[in-house]
Design a protein around this motif. Structure first.
Motif: not given
Length: 960
Positions: A253-255, A292-297, A301-305, A329-330
């Protein structure tokens, strides 16, 4: 230049945070506050500043913050005075969800200021936070200049496209305003009359620069205005878009999705772009480059590329869209949680001996099916909790601070819990005792009207009971500010010293009219009574200051080293303390103002503090060996100055250091390893090549970290080292590291640590012996020099030995006092009680000296005249003294004498303090000679050793 200084200031704040952080802390004093900043820092502050800071998660309990302020931008702690105190922590200080604390500090006249904050509890005050510089510009009705622009946000420019911006400033008075720009990127100009900025950027990136508006002909009336702009490389920026789902394919929903400039990107300035996630989708514009890419919600768990070990960054090109599909992933910890909804505030934590105390802790769970229960941890004896309701009850029997943990948990899932640490402040008295009074300046003439002292000072009650690790919960101090001369302290029953701290307003003193605690009058407070004390104090007169200046240079090239540090270290009372630090400019020059008639030494360093390589590039990073003035690496031999005039050309030529990947780490502890001792540590390189004596007395000095006692050496020249710790706390004596034992006073007995080029060596903890506190009027003085052809320094043939340690040890083996020899080899030890003392003189690279002195009422000042020391073995004559060893020492039953590799025999005599010979014998060169001392009483003796008409005297301690 300003950019460089801003970078340097950032590094200084970073280093201050490290220095004031707690590493394996052994004290109950709070940790130093961190990340102090002005939340509204920037433009047009008027009268007040709004502070923001954090406390380390592992800090001991604290219940107050103290705020110190100095006029101007300064790092000299002597210039700060107490500005404000914030008590009742839980009631008064807003704390946001990230753990920040806030406080509005004011009012101030317009001007520049520096501030720091400390935390406080019953065990004392923390180390200072980082220093914060801020500017108060006053109201717009003043004569100051102020900007009428709102702060421009999101200024986005395009490479090779012309850009203009109009800066406007005004003043209530009719003056001519001019404009100038600092730290401008290449090609940027400003019209000094109109304030219009013009620029055609040629390179993408982020840029920060500073605009000044100033009164024509009066640059003191000057206002700053920071600006940030971002320059795009692309006319048509790339678009980053995509989807974000969970493992079940449901949209997040959000992040947020962030892009950060990759380390391989050489574009000027760091860059960041981001876009919000809404119902599983995101889309935003960026710029050409590698990222570099970071995905947070929340809850995932955050994703780092790129992922760990992958150096392939995400490339973006102008006008090109890139699409991602992310699966989150939760978090494992994202279970149904419990939180406290009722917990004690400051007033709830007060209790009295014999009176029942209770509090109803309440908690709720997110999961409606949870069964919340309560339990206690580390609670004081007799405290109980109702497992169902959370009501804690306790009838205390002992005063002081008593801490405990309360845990709320789910009876159905014990892994789900919330834990709270709190404390109860137990008083002996049902009502606090009031200690009040007014502090006046000492009148110039008897009968003159008394004038109360100004603000910024403190009155403190200090318990006469020694606080140690067994009673840390005791009340050992109560403190209150002095405002318009008046103070009011709430205290508990007990016996105290009353101390008045002037904070630059008056000379500190104890009640009554005592400079030292040992001379102060003790005050006994009883429940049900109030007390008044009105001291007369001496107004503090700030000393004259003089300027010290010089240059830090590269020894090989003679060029100045930019952004190096020059530490100014005070040497008062046989001690070393960093007084202040000056930074060099881009040509290596520095200048600093110091108080007159104080003694200082100066140390320059450039490794790690300045000369910092570009991010990701260490090819041009130069290491230097820190040095004291002049060309000295051992703090014990540093040249000192008593500043009575301006000093110029205090220059340093630093030698480049070879690069080794090694580390030598340990801590300086007290005698029973229950606490740390702040200290200076010297690593002496005592052996590299048996035929090369150049490094024998070469010592590299470092300082232990605050609140931990930890020292660390890196990049050491391979070889054998011994370690000397010199304490800041004068309760302890200096000593050399002896593995598994108290530090030794003899450098030859020190444990040698062989340091290789690439290894790390940990756990080398130095335990310093505690000195016995004996006060008297006796004096022992003398002068030490190298042995010369005609008897040494007496006849002018010997060279003075600076930095030798001189110990006075009583006949029961207690170290009483110590001193260092000065630049001309002199020492002076005073305040000695009557008795017999073994005077031990030790210096790395020399054979230890020892002789006895007897302080009596008739013989209270003893000058042991000029003595000479033999250097460590470089000849057959010196080798005699270097090879003799005694062990064990102290000895219980049997003493062993060994001559090492000497080929000559020795005659020995064991003599007591009165000169009576207790044993005579001959030691052969090839034996361990045993002396039976079982029948000799405990005490201090000495062994006289004669070899080929050369005599030395060695101390022997016999213990039973």
């Amino acid at each position: 230049m300003n950019n460089a200084l801003n970078n340097l200031r950032a590094w200084w704040i970073f280093m201050a945070m490290i220095i004031t952080s707690s590493v394996a802390a052994m004290s109950a004093v709070p940790s130093a506050p961190e990340d102090l900043e002005a939340a509204n820092n920037g433009n047009n502050l008027s009268y007040w500043t709004f502070l923001k800071w954090e406390m380390p998660n592992n800090s001991p309990t604290f219940n107050r913050f103290d705020f110190y302020v100095a006029e101007g931008f300064t790092s000299s702690l002597a210039e700060f005075t107490l500005k404000d105190t914030l008590s009742y922590l839980q009631d008064s200080i807003p704390q946001d969800s990230s753990g920040h604390y806030f406080h509005a500090l004011g009012e101030f006249p317009k001007g520049d200021y520096t501030a720091y904050v400390t935390a406080y509890n019953a065990d004392g005050e923390s180390a200072p936070s980082n220093l914060l510089e801020f500017t108060i510009l006053g109201s717009k009705v003043d004569s100051r200049i102020y900007f009428t622009n709102d702060y421009p946000e999101n200024l986005k420019l395009t490479k090779n496209t012309a850009w203009t911006y109009d800066i406007d400033a005004e003043c209530k008075e009719d003056i001519t305003i001019k404009y100038e720009i600092a730290d401008a990127p290449q090609g940027m100009v400003i019209d000094e009359n109109t304030g219009v900025i013009s620029w055609t950027p040629t390179e993408g990136g982020s840029y920060q620069f500073l605009i000044y508006a100033y009164e024509d002909g009066n640059e003191d009336n000057k206002a700053p205005f920071w600006m940030d702009v971002y320059v795009y490389n692309c006319e048509t920026p790339p678009v980053v878009r995509g989807t974000v789902e969970n493992k079940d394919g449901e949209p997040i929903k959000q992040g947020k999705v962030y892009l950060y400039t990759a380390m391989v990107d050489s574009t000027k300035g760091p860059r960041q772009f981001w876009g919000g996630i809404e119902n599983g989708e995101f889309s935003f514009e960026a710029d050409a480059g590698q990222y570099e890419v970071v995905v947070v919600a929340n809850g995932y768990k955050p994703i780092y590329l790129p992922k760990d070990g992958n150096t392939e960054y995400i490339p973006l090109e102008c006008g090109v869209s890139v699409t991602f599909a992310f699966e989150l992933t939760k978090n494992d910890w994202n279970k149904d949680y419990i939180r406290f909804t009722a917990y004690p505030q400051y007033s709830d934590k007060k209790a009295s001996i014999g009176e029942e105390w209770s509090f109803d802790f309440e908690a709720e769970a997110k999961d409606d099916d949870a069964e919340v229960r309560f339990r206690l941890e580390n609670e004081p004896q007799g405290m109980t909790v109702d497992a169902l309701t959370g009501v804690v009850t306790w009838t205390p029997t002992e005063s002081g601070y008593h801490s405990f943990n309360i845990v709320a948990f789910d009876a159905n899932d014990n892994a789900v819990e919330a834990r709270m640490s709190t404390y109860i402040d137990v008083m002996t008295c049902l009502e606090p005792i009031k200690v009040t009074g007014t502090v006046y300046y000492e009148p110039e003439n008897p009968g003159d009207e008394l004038v109360p002292v100004r603000d910024g000072a403190f009155a403190v009650l200090i318990s006469t009971e020694e606080i140690d690790s067994t009673n840390q919960g005791k009340h050992n101090e109560y403190k209150a500010p002095i405002i318009d001369g008046v103070y009011s302290i709430d205290a508990d029953a007990g016996t105290y010293y009353l101390w008045f701290g002037g904070r630059g307003e008056f000379v500190d003193e104890y009640w009554e009219n005592s400079l030292y605690m040992s001379d102060a009058t003790q005050i006994t407070l009883e429940c049900g009574n109030n007390y008044t004390f009105n001291p007369l104090v001496e107004e503090y007169i700030f000393p004259t200051t003089y300027q010290v200046s010089g240059q830090v240079r590269d020894e090989d090239t003679g060029e100045g080293i930019p952004y190096a540090f020059v530490e100014v270290i005070g040497t008062e009372d046989s001690n070393y303390r960093v007084f202040t630090i000056a930074a060099t400019d881009d040509e290596g020059y520095y200048e600093i103002n110091l108080y007159e008639n104080y003694e200082y030494i100066f140390r320059a360093s450039a490794d790690a503090f300045g000369n910092i390589p570009p991010m990701g590039d260490s090819s041009e990073y130069i290491r230097y060996i820190p040095e004291y003035y002049e060309d000295v690496t051992d703090i014990m031999e540093a040249t000192s100055f008593v500043v009575t005039e301006n000093l110029v050309d205090i220059d340093f030529d630093l030698q480049k250091a070879a690069s080794y990947d090694n580390k030598l780490v340990g801590a300086v502890l007290n005698n029973d390893s229950t606490g740390y001792v702040p200290a200076w540590v010297v690593a002496f390189l005592v052996e590299t090549d048996p035929n090369n004596k150049e490094h024998l007395n070469w010592g590299l000095t470092t300082k232990t970290l605050a609140n931990s006692g930890v020292y660390s050496f890196e990049n050491l020249f391979p070889g054998d080292y011994i370690l000397l710790a010199f304490p800041e706390d004068m309760e302890y004596a200096p000593g050399y590291y002896l593995q598994g034992d108290l530090a030794t006073l003899n450098w030859k007995e020190a444990t040698r640590i062989t340091v290789n080029a690439t290894d790390a060596y940990y756990g080398n903890n130095i335990r310093l012996p505690k000195m016995k506190d004996i006060i008297g009027s006796g004096i022992i003085s003398g002068r030490i020099g190298k042995k010369g052809k005609d008897g040494g320094i007496v006849k002018g043939q010997g060279e003075p030995i600076p930095g030798a340690l001189v110990y006075t040890v009583d006949q029961y083996s207690n170290i009483v006092k110590f001193e260092r020899t000065n630049q001309i080899g002199e020492f002076h030890i005073d305040e000695l009680a009557t008795g017999k003392y073994n005077v031990i003189i030790d210096k790395v690279g020399y054979n230890q000296l020892s002789m006895w002195a007897d302080i009596t009422d008739e013989n209270s000042e003893i000058d042991i005249d000029s003595m000479t020391m033999n250097e460590a073995p470089t000849s057959a004559e010196d080798k005699i003294f270097a090879e003799i060893s005694l062990y064990p020492n102290p000895v219980v039953t049997q003493l062993t004498v060994n001559l090492g590799t000497l080929t000559s025999d020795a005659n020995i005599c064991l003599v007591d303090l009165t000169g009576v010979t207790l044993y005579k014998g001959t030691v052969s060169s090839n034996e361990n000679h045993k002396i039976d001392v079982e029948g000799i009483t405990s005490g201090m003796y000495y062994l006289k050793v004669t070899i080929e008409e050369e005599v030395t005297v060695l101390p022997v301690s016999i213990t039973k």
